[in-house]
Design a protein around this motif. Structure first.
Motif, PDB file in Angstrom:
ATOM      1  N   GLN A  58     -50.825  41.710  45.104  1.00  0.00           N
ATOM      2  CA  GLN A  58     -49.976  40.728  44.736  1.00  0.00           C
ATOM      3  C   GLN A  58     -48.934  40.416  45.892  1.00  0.00           C
ATOM      4  O   GLN A  58     -48.728  41.214  46.594  1.00  0.00           O
ATOM      5  CB  GLN A  58     -48.974  41.187  43.668  1.00  0.00           C
ATOM      6  N   VAL A  60     -45.205  38.596  46.432  1.00  0.00           N
ATOM      7  CA  VAL A  60     -43.966  38.026  45.778  1.00  0.00           C
ATOM      8  C   VAL A  60     -43.141  37.612  46.824  1.00  0.00           C
ATOM      9  O   VAL A  60     -42.432  38.310  47.772  1.00  0.00           O
ATOM     10  CB  VAL A  60     -43.188  38.940  45.053  1.00  0.00           C
ATOM     11  N   GLU A  61     -42.926  36.068  46.713  1.00  0.00           N
ATOM     12  CA  GLU A  61     -41.815  35.519  47.865  1.00  0.00           C
ATOM     13  C   GLU A  61     -40.393  35.383  47.374  1.00  0.00           C
ATOM     14  O   GLU A  61     -40.223  35.321  46.146  1.00  0.00           O
ATOM     15  CB  GLU A  61     -42.459  34.077  48.128  1.00  0.00           C
ATOM     16  N   CYS A 106     -41.714  37.929  51.858  1.00  0.00           N
ATOM     17  CA  CYS A 106     -42.643  38.108  50.942  1.00  0.00           C
ATOM     18  C   CYS A 106     -43.437  39.597  51.058  1.00  0.00           C
ATOM     19  O   CYS A 106     -43.766  40.015  52.267  1.00  0.00           O
ATOM     20  CB  CYS A 106     -44.043  37.188  51.560  1.00  0.00           C
ATOM     21  N   TYR A 124     -45.538  28.884  50.355  1.00  0.00           N
ATOM     22  CA  TYR A 124     -46.626  29.901  49.795  1.00  0.00           C
ATOM     23  C   TYR A 124     -46.745  30.978  50.877  1.00  0.00           C
ATOM     24  O   TYR A 124     -47.278  30.608  52.011  1.00  0.00           O
ATOM     25  CB  TYR A 124     -47.835  29.327  49.451  1.00  0.00           C
ATOM     26  N   TYR A 171     -55.544  35.815  49.507  1.00  0.00           N
ATOM     27  CA  TYR A 171     -54.621  36.091  48.544  1.00  0.00           C
ATOM     28  C   TYR A 171     -53.601  35.052  48.732  1.00  0.00           C
ATOM     29  O   TYR A 171     -52.910  34.801  49.893  1.00  0.00           O
ATOM     30  CB  TYR A 171     -54.255  37.270  48.150  1.00  0.00           C
ATOM     31  N   TRP A 172     -52.757  34.658  47.474  1.00  0.00           N
ATOM     32  CA  TRP A 172     -51.613  33.602  47.626  1.00  0.00           C
ATOM     33  C   TRP A 172     -50.672  34.089  46.687  1.00  0.00           C
ATOM     34  O   TRP A 172     -50.773  34.697  45.664  1.00  0.00           O
ATOM     35  CB  TRP A 172     -52.011  32.278  47.176  1.00  0.00           C
ATOM     36  N   GLY A 173     -49.392  33.857  47.159  1.00  0.00           N
ATOM     37  CA  GLY A 173     -48.087  34.179  46.204  1.00  0.00           C
ATOM     38  C   GLY A 173     -47.950  32.821  45.385  1.00  0.00           C
ATOM     39  O   GLY A 173     -48.817  31.921  45.475  1.00  0.00           O
ATOM     40  N   GLN A 174     -47.034  32.967  44.587  1.00  0.00           N
ATOM     41  CA  GLN A 174     -46.862  32.005  43.525  1.00  0.00           C
ATOM     42  C   GLN A 174     -46.088  30.607  44.152  1.00  0.00           C
ATOM     43  O   GLN A 174     -45.914  29.661  43.690  1.00  0.00           O
ATOM     44  CB  GLN A 174     -45.936  32.493  42.545  1.00  0.00           C
ATOM     45  N   GLY A 175     -45.326  30.804  45.156  1.00  0.00           N
ATOM     46  CA  GLY A 175     -44.499  29.870  46.135  1.00  0.00           C
ATOM     47  C   GLY A 175     -43.217  30.034  45.809  1.00  0.00           C
ATOM     48  O   GLY A 175     -42.724  30.514  44.722  1.00  0.00           O
ATOM     49  N   THR A 176     -42.312  29.252  46.815  1.00  0.00           N
ATOM     50  CA  THR A 176     -40.785  29.408  46.511  1.00  0.00           C
ATOM     51  C   THR A 176     -40.430  28.121  47.333  1.00  0.00           C
ATOM     52  O   THR A 176     -40.802  27.389  47.990  1.00  0.00           O
ATOM     53  CB  THR A 176     -40.510  30.729  47.407  1.00  0.00           C
TER      54      THR A 176
END
Length: 121
Positions: free
Chosen positions: A3, A5-6, A22, A94, A110-115
């Motif tokens: 996971q 998280v940004e 992140c 991201y 793997y990628w975060g959800q973005g901010t």
């Protein structure tokens, strides 16, 4: 499960600064490539900056000398310090990692959800 998280996005005036963070969990962070990509409306996702396990860095030409990527392996965290922001830096940012999961074999993206980062003129 890996996971990302940004945090740290927001609205800033042109010429201002922001720092994105992140936190990565579930992977062998210290051996991973980590970094940031961004996607502006109507455009493809593009690389902003990455850093390897050895600390080498790579930047998009458009952000060199303005953005700095750093990592803290003790905190499993990657940062992006953004200075002298321009309206064209407006995008969703991201967090990204290419590394080994703690729960399965192999190396994966793997990628975060973005901010959201918005720079007003």
């Amino acid at each position: 499960q890996v996971q990302l998280v940004e945090s740290g996005g927001g609205l800033v005036q042109a010429g201002g600064s922001l720092r994105l963070s992140c936190v990565v969990s579930g992977s062998v962070f210290s051996s991973s490539v980590v970094g940031w990509y961004r996607q502006a409306p109507g455009k493809q996702r593009e690389l902003v900056a990455t850093t390897t396990s050895s600390g080498s860095t790579n930047y998009a030409n458009s952000v060199k000398d303005r953005f700095t990527i750093t990592r803290d392996n003790a905190k499993n965290t990657v940062y992006l310090q953004m200075n002298s922001l321009k309206p064209e830096d407006t995008a969703v940012y991201y967090c990204y990692t290419y590394g080994r999961s703690l729960s399965r074999e192999g190396w994966y993206d793997y990628w975060g959800q973005g901010t959201q980062v918005t720079v007003s003129s």
